[in-house]
Scaffold this motif. Structure first.
Motif, PDB file in Angstrom:
ATOM      1  N   TYR A  53      36.665 162.835  -5.336  1.00  0.00           N
ATOM      2  CA  TYR A  53      36.687 162.127  -6.610  1.00  0.00           C
ATOM      3  C   TYR A  53      35.298 162.062  -7.220  1.00  0.00           C
ATOM      4  CZ  TYR A  53      41.228 160.440  -5.060  1.00  0.00           C
ATOM      5  OH  TYR A  53      42.517 160.376  -4.630  1.00  0.00           O
ATOM      6  N   LYS A  54      35.275 162.009  -8.540  1.00  0.00           N
ATOM      7  CA  LYS A  54      34.036 161.725  -9.248  1.00  0.00           C
ATOM      8  C   LYS A  54      33.976 160.226  -9.454  1.00  0.00           C
ATOM      9  CE  LYS A  54      31.331 162.387 -13.396  1.00  0.00           C
ATOM     10  NZ  LYS A  54      31.272 162.881 -14.764  1.00  0.00           N
ATOM     11  N   GLY A  55      32.782 159.684  -9.289  1.00  0.00           N
ATOM     12  CA  GLY A  55      32.575 158.270  -9.540  1.00  0.00           C
ATOM     13  C   GLY A  55      31.324 158.070 -10.360  1.00  0.00           C
ATOM     14  N   THR A  56      31.256 156.962 -11.060  1.00  0.00           N
ATOM     15  CA  THR A  56      30.059 156.617 -11.813  1.00  0.00           C
ATOM     16  C   THR A  56      29.659 155.210 -11.421  1.00  0.00           C
ATOM     17  OG1 THR A  56      30.819 157.997 -13.643  1.00  0.00           O
ATOM     18  CG2 THR A  56      29.037 156.447 -14.109  1.00  0.00           C
ATOM     19  N   LEU A  57      28.444 155.082 -10.881  1.00  0.00           N
ATOM     20  CA  LEU A  57      27.945 153.784 -10.468  1.00  0.00           C
ATOM     21  C   LEU A  57      27.605 152.938 -11.689  1.00  0.00           C
ATOM     22  CD1 LEU A  57      25.636 154.979  -7.555  1.00  0.00           C
ATOM     23  CD2 LEU A  57      27.940 154.029  -7.385  1.00  0.00           C
ATOM     24  N   THR A  58      27.440 151.656 -11.495  1.00  0.00           N
ATOM     25  CA  THR A  58      27.151 150.759 -12.617  1.00  0.00           C
ATOM     26  C   THR A  58      25.845 151.110 -13.317  1.00  0.00           C
ATOM     27  OG1 THR A  58      26.163 149.177 -11.080  1.00  0.00           O
ATOM     28  CG2 THR A  58      28.468 148.820 -11.692  1.00  0.00           C
ATOM     29  N   ASN A  59      24.927 151.774 -12.604  1.00  0.00           N
ATOM     30  CA  ASN A  59      23.662 152.194 -13.224  1.00  0.00           C
ATOM     31  C   ASN A  59      23.783 153.550 -13.929  1.00  0.00           C
ATOM     32  OD1 ASN A  59      23.763 153.936 -11.079  1.00  0.00           O
ATOM     33  ND2 ASN A  59      21.910 153.182 -10.083  1.00  0.00           N
ATOM     34  N   GLY A  60      25.004 154.116 -13.989  1.00  0.00           N
ATOM     35  CA  GLY A  60      25.240 155.360 -14.708  1.00  0.00           C
ATOM     36  C   GLY A  60      25.117 156.621 -13.877  1.00  0.00           C
ATOM     37  N   ILE A  61      24.729 156.521 -12.627  1.00  0.00           N
ATOM     38  CA  ILE A  61      24.576 157.700 -11.774  1.00  0.00           C
ATOM     39  C   ILE A  61      25.952 158.211 -11.344  1.00  0.00           C
ATOM     40  CG2 ILE A  61      23.720 158.527  -9.535  1.00  0.00           C
ATOM     41  CD1 ILE A  61      21.376 156.599  -9.865  1.00  0.00           C
ATOM     42  N   ALA A  62      26.171 159.513 -11.534  1.00  0.00           N
ATOM     43  CA  ALA A  62      27.424 160.152 -11.134  1.00  0.00           C
ATOM     44  C   ALA A  62      27.351 160.540  -9.659  1.00  0.00           C
ATOM     45  CB  ALA A  62      27.691 161.384 -11.990  1.00  0.00           C
ATOM     46  N   ILE A  63      28.441 160.313  -8.944  1.00  0.00           N
ATOM     47  CA  ILE A  63      28.535 160.649  -7.529  1.00  0.00           C
ATOM     48  C   ILE A  63      29.855 161.369  -7.272  1.00  0.00           C
ATOM     49  CG2 ILE A  63      27.028 158.811  -6.676  1.00  0.00           C
ATOM     50  CD1 ILE A  63      29.552 157.139  -6.111  1.00  0.00           C
ATOM     51  N   ALA A  64      29.930 162.046  -6.137  1.00  0.00           N
ATOM     52  CA  ALA A  64      31.174 162.662  -5.681  1.00  0.00           C
ATOM     53  C   ALA A  64      31.552 161.994  -4.365  1.00  0.00           C
ATOM     54  CB  ALA A  64      30.998 164.161  -5.488  1.00  0.00           C
ATOM     55  N   ILE A  65      32.822 161.661  -4.209  1.00  0.00           N
ATOM     56  CA  ILE A  65      33.287 160.943  -3.027  1.00  0.00           C
ATOM     57  C   ILE A  65      34.366 161.756  -2.338  1.00  0.00           C
ATOM     58  CG2 ILE A  65      34.430 158.856  -2.183  1.00  0.00           C
ATOM     59  CD1 ILE A  65      32.866 158.605  -5.498  1.00  0.00           C
ATOM     60  N   LYS A  66      34.134 162.103  -1.062  1.00  0.00           N
ATOM     61  CA  LYS A  66      35.152 162.746  -0.236  1.00  0.00           C
ATOM     62  C   LYS A  66      35.896 161.635   0.477  1.00  0.00           C
ATOM     63  CE  LYS A  66      33.683 167.195   1.542  1.00  0.00           C
ATOM     64  NZ  LYS A  66      33.119 167.840   2.733  1.00  0.00           N
ATOM     65  N   ARG A  67      37.208 161.655   0.398  1.00  0.00           N
ATOM     66  CA  ARG A  67      38.019 160.586   0.972  1.00  0.00           C
ATOM     67  C   ARG A  67      38.878 161.121   2.110  1.00  0.00           C
ATOM     68  NH1 ARG A  67      42.551 157.082  -2.327  1.00  0.00           N
ATOM     69  NH2 ARG A  67      42.422 155.211  -1.048  1.00  0.00           N
ATOM     70  N   LEU A  68      38.872 160.410   3.213  1.00  0.00           N
ATOM     71  CA  LEU A  68      39.680 160.773   4.371  1.00  0.00           C
ATOM     72  C   LEU A  68      40.382 159.537   4.894  1.00  0.00           C
ATOM     73  CD1 LEU A  68      40.303 162.708   6.899  1.00  0.00           C
ATOM     74  CD2 LEU A  68      38.385 161.537   7.944  1.00  0.00           C
ATOM     75  N   SER A  69      41.648 159.659   5.163  1.00  0.00           N
ATOM     76  CA  SER A  69      42.353 158.571   5.830  1.00  0.00           C
ATOM     77  C   SER A  69      41.954 158.611   7.297  1.00  0.00           C
ATOM     78  CB  SER A  69      43.862 158.748   5.690  1.00  0.00           C
ATOM     79  OG  SER A  69      44.521 157.839   6.528  1.00  0.00           O
ATOM     80  N   ARG A  70      41.565 157.488   7.850  1.00  0.00           N
ATOM     81  CA  ARG A  70      41.106 157.442   9.244  1.00  0.00           C
ATOM     82  C   ARG A  70      42.227 157.727  10.230  1.00  0.00           C
ATOM     83  NH1 ARG A  70      37.356 152.295   9.920  1.00  0.00           N
ATOM     84  NH2 ARG A  70      36.421 153.432  11.624  1.00  0.00           N
ATOM     85  N   THR A  71      43.447 157.879   9.761  1.00  0.00           N
ATOM     86  CA  THR A  71      44.558 158.168  10.663  1.00  0.00           C
ATOM     87  C   THR A  71      44.615 159.656  11.018  1.00  0.00           C
ATOM     88  OG1 THR A  71      46.066 158.446   8.802  1.00  0.00           O
ATOM     89  CG2 THR A  71      45.946 156.250   9.802  1.00  0.00           C
ATOM     90  N   LEU A  72      43.860 160.509  10.322  1.00  0.00           N
ATOM     91  CA  LEU A  72      43.856 161.940  10.597  1.00  0.00           C
ATOM     92  C   LEU A  72      42.804 162.251  11.653  1.00  0.00           C
ATOM     93  CD1 LEU A  72      44.052 163.323   6.951  1.00  0.00           C
ATOM     94  CD2 LEU A  72      45.921 163.080   8.586  1.00  0.00           C
ATOM     95  N   GLY A  73      43.218 162.622  12.857  1.00  0.00           N
ATOM     96  CA  GLY A  73      42.299 162.846  13.962  1.00  0.00           C
ATOM     97  C   GLY A  73      41.296 163.954  13.728  1.00  0.00           C
ATOM     98  N   GLN A  74      41.742 165.148  13.342  1.00  0.00           N
ATOM     99  CA  GLN A  74      40.843 166.282  13.130  1.00  0.00           C
ATOM    100  C   GLN A  74      39.871 165.997  11.997  1.00  0.00           C
ATOM    101  OE1 GLN A  74      40.314 168.898  14.946  1.00  0.00           O
ATOM    102  NE2 GLN A  74      38.857 169.854  13.583  1.00  0.00           N
ATOM    103  N   GLY A  75      40.373 165.397  10.920  1.00  0.00           N
ATOM    104  CA  GLY A  75      39.514 165.073   9.791  1.00  0.00           C
ATOM    105  C   GLY A  75      38.429 164.078  10.170  1.00  0.00           C
ATOM    106  N   LEU A  76      38.751 163.144  11.055  1.00  0.00           N
ATOM    107  CA  LEU A  76      37.763 162.165  11.496  1.00  0.00           C
ATOM    108  C   LEU A  76      36.642 162.838  12.285  1.00  0.00           C
ATOM    109  CD1 LEU A  76      37.189 159.189  11.272  1.00  0.00           C
ATOM    110  CD2 LEU A  76      38.457 158.830  13.384  1.00  0.00           C
ATOM    111  N   LYS A  77      36.999 163.832  13.092  1.00  0.00           N
ATOM    112  CA  LYS A  77      35.992 164.595  13.835  1.00  0.00           C
ATOM    113  C   LYS A  77      35.067 165.336  12.853  1.00  0.00           C
ATOM    114  CE  LYS A  77      35.547 168.291  17.210  1.00  0.00           C
ATOM    115  NZ  LYS A  77      36.242 169.307  17.985  1.00  0.00           N
ATOM    116  N   GLU A  78      35.641 165.957  11.823  1.00  0.00           N
ATOM    117  CA  GLU A  78      34.845 166.657  10.817  1.00  0.00           C
ATOM    118  C   GLU A  78      33.981 165.682  10.024  1.00  0.00           C
ATOM    119  OE1 GLU A  78      37.605 168.975   8.550  1.00  0.00           O
ATOM    120  OE2 GLU A  78      38.099 170.251  10.258  1.00  0.00           O
ATOM    121  N   PHE A  79      34.514 164.495   9.741  1.00  0.00           N
ATOM    122  CA  PHE A  79      33.756 163.450   9.041  1.00  0.00           C
ATOM    123  C   PHE A  79      32.501 163.097   9.848  1.00  0.00           C
ATOM    124  CE2 PHE A  79      32.680 158.997   8.440  1.00  0.00           C
ATOM    125  CZ  PHE A  79      32.692 158.846   7.070  1.00  0.00           C
TER     126      PHE A  79
END
Length: 192
Positions: A53-79
């Protein structure tokens, strides 16, 4: 924005945080506000890790957020692998990890935002590939090579990316390439 510190030895199975390495821990509420509660209009794409996701902080800085559900075992290892590796790396041709969030059932990585998407967008979209003239292509190739050289020999860690492809090369506002997605990367000792 900066909260506690993240310990690279943390098993990510608890909310316990240590202080051996500094990595900003961002509160989930701040990320929800920045992404308008992970709205579809802020969704940049979907990867093996999960949605980005794209996000914009209150100070106007744009960020990118990778989201993973902690229920996914392999994804948690990669995280965990991505946090441990990329938090230690600094090079102008590697995407910068700004922080992370581990709250409730959420595991999130916060990166600098790359407004020109990934290299595959320009290579495989017939309307966009016209932007890439030979000079621009050479600039991108050199940047990728510098990033790989840093990973393989110039950083204090020896890292093999193991998933380098056009979709994992992001382009900043000036079309400078930045290697991303270190979930499959592997660290080696100096003589391996």
């Amino acid at each position: 924005m900066i909260g506690e510190t993240l310990d690279e030895n943390d098993d990510f199975g608890s909310e316990k945080q240590g202080s051996s390495r500094e990595l900003p821990v961002v509160k989930l509420d701040l990320i929800r506000v920045a992404t308008q509660n992970f709205s579809e209009e802020n969704k940049l794409g979907e990867g093996g890790f999960g949605p980005v996701y794209k996000g914009t902080l209150t100070n106007g800085i744009a960020i990118a957020i990778k989201r993973l559900s902690r229920t996914l075992g392999q994804g948690l290892k990669e995280f965990k692998n991505e946090v441990v590796l990329i938090a230690r790396l600094q090079h102008r041709n590697l995407v910068r990890l700004l922080g992370c969030c581990l709250e409730g059932n959420e595991a999130l990585l916060i990166y600098e935002f790359m407004p020109n998407k990934s290299l595959d967008f320009f290579l495989f979209d017939s309307r966009e590939n016209e932007i890439l003239d030979w000079r621009q292509c050479l600039h991108i190739i050199k940047g990728i090579a510098k990033g790989i050289l840093y990973l393989h020999g110039d950083s204090r860690l020896r890292i093999i990316h193991r998933d380098l492809k056009a979709s994992n090369v992001l382009l900043d506002k000036d079309m400078n390439p930045k290697i991303s997605d270190f979930g499959m990367a592997k660290m080696f000792s100096g003589n391996q």
